[in-house]
Enzyme design. Sequence first.
Site, short mmCIF file in Angstrom:
data_model
loop_
_atom_site.label_atom_id
_atom_site.label_comp_id
_atom_site.label_asym_id
_atom_site.label_seq_id
_atom_site.Cartn_x
_atom_site.Cartn_y
_atom_site.Cartn_z
N ARG A 54 64.91 -105.50 -4.78
CA ARG A 54 65.18 -105.47 -3.34
C ARG A 54 65.25 -104.04 -2.85
O ARG A 54 65.97 -103.21 -3.40
CB ARG A 54 66.52 -106.18 -3.06
CG ARG A 54 67.05 -106.03 -1.63
CD ARG A 54 66.41 -107.02 -0.69
NE ARG A 54 66.75 -106.82 0.70
CZ ARG A 54 67.60 -107.57 1.39
NH1 ARG A 54 68.21 -108.58 0.81
NH2 ARG A 54 67.81 -107.32 2.66
N ARG A 91 61.17 -109.04 1.77
CA ARG A 91 61.97 -108.64 0.62
C ARG A 91 61.68 -109.52 -0.59
O ARG A 91 61.35 -110.69 -0.43
CB ARG A 91 63.45 -108.68 0.94
CG ARG A 91 63.93 -110.06 1.35
CD ARG A 91 65.04 -110.00 2.32
NE ARG A 91 64.51 -110.30 3.63
CZ ARG A 91 65.23 -110.67 4.65
NH1 ARG A 91 66.52 -110.76 4.55
NH2 ARG A 91 64.68 -110.95 5.79
N ASP A 108 66.75 -111.99 -1.37
CA ASP A 108 67.88 -111.87 -0.44
C ASP A 108 68.89 -112.91 -0.89
O ASP A 108 68.54 -114.08 -1.06
CB ASP A 108 67.43 -112.14 1.00
CG ASP A 108 68.53 -111.92 2.01
OD1 ASP A 108 69.37 -111.03 1.79
OD2 ASP A 108 68.55 -112.64 3.02
N ASP A 168 72.66 -114.31 0.17
CA ASP A 168 73.72 -114.28 1.17
C ASP A 168 74.84 -115.24 0.80
O ASP A 168 74.58 -116.33 0.27
CB ASP A 168 73.19 -114.69 2.55
CG ASP A 168 72.30 -113.65 3.18
OD1 ASP A 168 72.52 -112.45 2.93
OD2 ASP A 168 71.38 -114.03 3.93
#
Length: 154
Positions: A76, A85, A88, A90
Site C-alpha cells: 500500500r 491501492r 485497503d 478499514d
Amino acid sequence: MLGSNLGDRLPILKEAKVNIAQRIGRITQESPYYETSPWGVLDQPVFVNQVIEMETDRSPEQVLKTILEIEIELGRVRYVRWGARTIDIDILYFADLIVNSPHLVIPHPSLQERRFTLEPLNDLIPNFLHPVLQKTTSQLLSECPDIGSVTPIS
C-alpha cells in the site's frame, strides 16, 4: 473491510486475511467477495471488496497500528485520498464501541454512504444497530444514496 483495485486483487485480499488472523485475532465470518465501482475518485480500476468479522483481545488503537503495518507490507502506497491501492483495510465497527480520536473514528464515519461497504456488511450483520445512527445495517443499506455497482463474485 478489505479492498483492492491494483495487482492480483483476490490473492492480495486472501493474504491480508492470513495476516489479520495471525496478528490480530480469529476471523469468525466472511462476506462473499464483491466487485465494486470506485468511490470518491471514479477514474480508477474497479475494486474487489469483502467484509470480515473477527474476535480480538487487542484495543482499537492496537488493531489500527497492525492494520497499517499489514497494508504497507502488502504494497500500500498512499498517493491520493480514495485513490487506487493494492490493499485497503478499514475498521467499520468495534462491537458497539464509539471512538473519536484524531487517528481513529469508529464506527467508520462514511459507511452509511457506501453501498460497497453496506452490501457485504448486510450479508453478515443485517440486524446490527449502528451505535451512533441507531439504524440497522439493513436500514442503512435501504437508505444508502450510493448508486455504485456492487456485484458478487462467484
